[in-house]
Design an enzyme around this catalytic site. Structure first.
Site, PDB file in Angstrom:
ATOM      1  N   LYS A 154     -12.562   2.397  42.822  1.00  0.00           N
ATOM      2  CA  LYS A 154     -11.553   2.897  41.942  1.00  0.00           C
ATOM      3  C   LYS A 154     -11.665   4.302  41.622  1.00  0.00           C
ATOM      4  O   LYS A 154     -10.613   4.876  41.492  1.00  0.00           O
ATOM      5  CB  LYS A 154     -11.716   2.124  40.647  1.00  0.00           C
ATOM      6  CG  LYS A 154     -12.977   1.976  39.892  1.00  0.00           C
ATOM      7  CD  LYS A 154     -12.754   1.182  38.916  1.00  0.00           C
ATOM      8  CE  LYS A 154     -13.780  -0.107  38.761  1.00  0.00           C
ATOM      9  NZ  LYS A 154     -15.180   0.557  38.472  1.00  0.00           N
ATOM     10  N   LYS A 189     -16.655   2.616  51.231  1.00  0.00           N
ATOM     11  CA  LYS A 189     -16.207   1.513  50.261  1.00  0.00           C
ATOM     12  C   LYS A 189     -15.017   1.894  49.616  1.00  0.00           C
ATOM     13  O   LYS A 189     -14.632   3.115  49.155  1.00  0.00           O
ATOM     14  CB  LYS A 189     -17.392   1.242  49.252  1.00  0.00           C
ATOM     15  CG  LYS A 189     -17.343   0.014  48.568  1.00  0.00           C
ATOM     16  CD  LYS A 189     -18.357   0.265  47.232  1.00  0.00           C
ATOM     17  CE  LYS A 189     -17.805   1.104  46.265  1.00  0.00           C
ATOM     18  NZ  LYS A 189     -18.422   0.833  44.888  1.00  0.00           N
ATOM     19  N   LYS A 248     -23.380   9.380  44.772  1.00  0.00           N
ATOM     20  CA  LYS A 248     -22.647   9.890  43.801  1.00  0.00           C
ATOM     21  C   LYS A 248     -23.034  11.624  43.648  1.00  0.00           C
ATOM     22  O   LYS A 248     -22.032  12.201  43.373  1.00  0.00           O
ATOM     23  CB  LYS A 248     -22.489   9.239  42.365  1.00  0.00           C
ATOM     24  CG  LYS A 248     -21.897   7.691  42.757  1.00  0.00           C
ATOM     25  CD  LYS A 248     -21.275   7.512  41.269  1.00  0.00           C
ATOM     26  CE  LYS A 248     -20.388   6.134  41.842  1.00  0.00           C
ATOM     27  NZ  LYS A 248     -19.529   5.690  41.174  1.00  0.00           N
TER      28      LYS A 248
HETATM   29  N1  AQP Z   1     -15.355  -2.117  47.803  1.00  0.00           N
HETATM   30  C1  AQP Z   1     -15.804  -3.242  46.981  1.00  0.00           C
HETATM   31  N2  AQP Z   1     -15.985  -4.203  47.517  1.00  0.00           N
HETATM   32  C2  AQP Z   1     -16.635  -5.468  47.015  1.00  0.00           C
HETATM   33  N3  AQP Z   1     -17.112  -5.319  45.745  1.00  0.00           N
HETATM   34  C3  AQP Z   1     -16.748  -4.073  45.101  1.00  0.00           C
HETATM   35  N4  AQP Z   1     -17.195  -3.546  43.826  1.00  0.00           N
HETATM   36  C4  AQP Z   1     -16.861  -2.498  43.627  1.00  0.00           C
HETATM   37  N5  AQP Z   1     -16.232  -2.035  44.513  1.00  0.00           N
HETATM   38  C5  AQP Z   1     -16.206  -2.937  45.702  1.00  0.00           C
HETATM   39  C6  AQP Z   1     -18.072  -4.575  42.887  1.00  0.00           C
HETATM   40  O1  AQP Z   1     -17.139  -4.355  41.661  1.00  0.00           O
HETATM   41  C7  AQP Z   1     -17.723  -4.791  40.356  1.00  0.00           C
HETATM   42  C8  AQP Z   1     -17.578  -3.525  39.438  1.00  0.00           C
HETATM   43  O2  AQP Z   1     -17.754  -2.129  39.954  1.00  0.00           O
HETATM   44  P1  AQP Z   1     -18.213  -1.109  38.775  1.00  0.00           P
HETATM   45  O3  AQP Z   1     -17.109  -0.950  37.855  1.00  0.00           O
HETATM   46  O4  AQP Z   1     -19.540  -1.497  38.345  1.00  0.00           O
HETATM   47  O5  AQP Z   1     -18.342   0.090  39.731  1.00  0.00           O
HETATM   48  P2  AQP Z   1     -18.701   0.415  41.135  1.00  0.00           P
HETATM   49  O6  AQP Z   1     -19.672  -0.734  41.655  1.00  0.00           O
HETATM   50  O7  AQP Z   1     -19.261   1.799  41.204  1.00  0.00           O
HETATM   51  O8  AQP Z   1     -17.290   0.031  41.656  1.00  0.00           O
HETATM   52  P3  AQP Z   1     -16.176   1.101  42.079  1.00  0.00           P
HETATM   53  O9  AQP Z   1     -14.814   0.351  42.009  1.00  0.00           O
HETATM   54  O10 AQP Z   1     -16.649   2.240  43.175  1.00  0.00           O
HETATM   55  O11 AQP Z   1     -16.312   2.106  40.752  1.00  0.00           O
HETATM   56  P4  AQP Z   1     -16.365   3.586  40.469  1.00  0.00           P
HETATM   57  O12 AQP Z   1     -15.189   4.393  40.949  1.00  0.00           O
HETATM   58  O13 AQP Z   1     -16.211   3.963  38.905  1.00  0.00           O
HETATM   59  O14 AQP Z   1     -17.793   3.902  41.095  1.00  0.00           O
HETATM   60  C9  AQP Z   1     -19.337  -4.391  40.890  1.00  0.00           C
HETATM   61  O15 AQP Z   1     -19.792  -5.920  41.042  1.00  0.00           O
HETATM   62  C10 AQP Z   1     -19.309  -3.993  42.161  1.00  0.00           C
HETATM   63  O16 AQP Z   1     -20.158  -4.285  43.185  1.00  0.00           O
END
Ligand code: AQP
Length: 338
Positions: free
Chosen positions: A202, A199, A117
């Site tokens: 969101k 990956k 990040k």
């Molecule tokens: N692409 C993915 N495939 C499988 N699992 C995923 N998770 C996130 N992206 C994928 C899982 O979803 C849960 C919630 O994620 P988070 O909100 O804690 O943030 P993150 O892991 O950083 O996921 P994002 O969607 O990429 O959010 P942002 O954009 O805010 O960084 C976790 O269990 C994660 O592993």
């Protein structure tokens, strides 16, 4: 006398940083739903974590409620699960300070999510982004969670949580349960539809790279149709880099239908990517449409959502205070007179 069955505890959370994706669903939420009947479960919207990147206050409020509505819409029963917002419970940030005093900088420096990040062009590198894994450790340890259902990207943070818990237990005597991650065998890392080597995220993926749980059916179909594949035509799962696109679509297909990859390959043996994508779009729409409908309905009923959040936070708060009191005593803080 009947033996009392002590239920193990499950905890997880999702950040309200954007619209929840099919990656969040397959990697984490599907397991939340599967586990709700057999465990004491706590599922949070981790709004404090979301502050590690700049947020528009009005949008953050909306997205936080929308995540709760999506928890319920994918099948989490508010009667069975503690559904709450992280900032509604006192204790997460207090414990973060204490655990922060036990966490080495070297440990934080190893965290790949921070490295990813913070290395993005124009990244907002703040102290919160750096100490995020300690807040996550506090979320988990505050409730003595036994298991943490997460996607692959959060595995390292759960491992750090285990290290911090063991360090605390060693220094101050047995206090925290050492948690274990629950990571799906397939679908733990759903990839971006436009860049299948990254990956699906969101907040990091572009609009056409991610499938949101509350996308309109026509938008879902369009995104799947334009998903990056390769110049081949065979529907086959392969670890080759150039096959990352079709591999990702097969993984989504398999996770939503519960068909094995081998069965799907057989089904499409003499058919092309076009046919496969069209069927996948139908499958995704069929799965997500009821979620969107229920979500939209719930978002019109804020009183109901607030009542769910109130009871979720009340019950979580009791557990949090109990644990925080125990930690304060163990480390030598003088108990406040009440
Ligand atoms: N692409 C993915 N495939 C499988 N699992 C995923 N998770 C996130 N992206 C994928 C899982 O979803 C849960 C919630 O994620 P988070 O909100 O804690 O943030 P993150 O892991 O950083 O996921 P994002 O969607 O990429 O959010 P942002 O954009 O805010 O960084 C976790 O269990 C994660 O592993």
């Amino acid at each position: 006398m009947d033996e009392q069955v002590i239920q193990k505890t499950i905890l997880s959370g999702i950040q309200p940083t954007g619209q929840l994706t099919i990656g969040n669903y397959i990697g984490a939420m599907k397991n939340f739903v599967r586990l709700q009947n057999d465990y004491e479960t706590l599922y949070m919207v981790v709004d404090l974590h979301a502050l590690t990147v700049p947020q528009d206050p009005k949008e953050l409020r909306h997205k936080t409620l929308s995540v709760i509505a999506q928890y319920i819409s994918v099948g989490l029963d508010p009667e069975k699960n503690n559904l709450f917002i992280q900032s509604h419970v006192t204790g997460h940030t207090e414990l973060t300070w204490i655990l922060g005093c036990l966490t080495g900088l070297g440990d934080l420096n190893r965290m790949t999510q921070f490295k990813d990040k913070s290395s993005k062009p124009g990244a907002n590198i703040n102290a919160g982004l750096y100490t995020y894994p300690i807040l996550m450790a506090s979320d988990i340890l505050l409730y003595n969670a036994d298991f943490v259902p997460v996607g692959e990207d959060q595995k390292q943070h759960v491992e750090l949580t285990r290290d911090i818990a063991m360090k605390f237990n060693y220094r101050y005597s047995d206090t925290f349960t050492i948690p274990e991650p629950i990571i799906p065998k397939s679908g733990a890392r759903i990839m971006d539809l436009q860049n299948p080597l990254a990956k699906m995220s969101k907040s990091d993926s572009g609009e056409s790279g991610r499938l949101a749980l509350i996308d309109e059916p026509s938008v879902i179909a369009k995104k799947i149709k334009s998903a990056v594949t390769d110049s081949g035509s065979e529907i086959k799962f392969s670890e080759d880099e150039e096959k990352a696109g079709i591999r990702n679509l097969l993984t989504i297909y398999s996770n939503l239908t519960e068909l094995s990859i081998a069965d799907i390959e057989l089904k499409y043996k003499s058919r092309g990517y076009g046919d496969f994508k069209k069927d996948l779009a139908d499958i995704v729409v069929e799965k997500l449409s009821p979620i969107k409908l229920k979500h939209d309905d719930l978002m019109k009923n804020k009183d109901y959502l607030e009542s769910v959040l109130k009871s979720g936070a009340e019950s979580a708060q009791k557990k949090a205070w109990k644990m925080l009191g125990k930690v304060y005593r163990k480390i030598g803080l003088v108990q406040a007179a009440r």
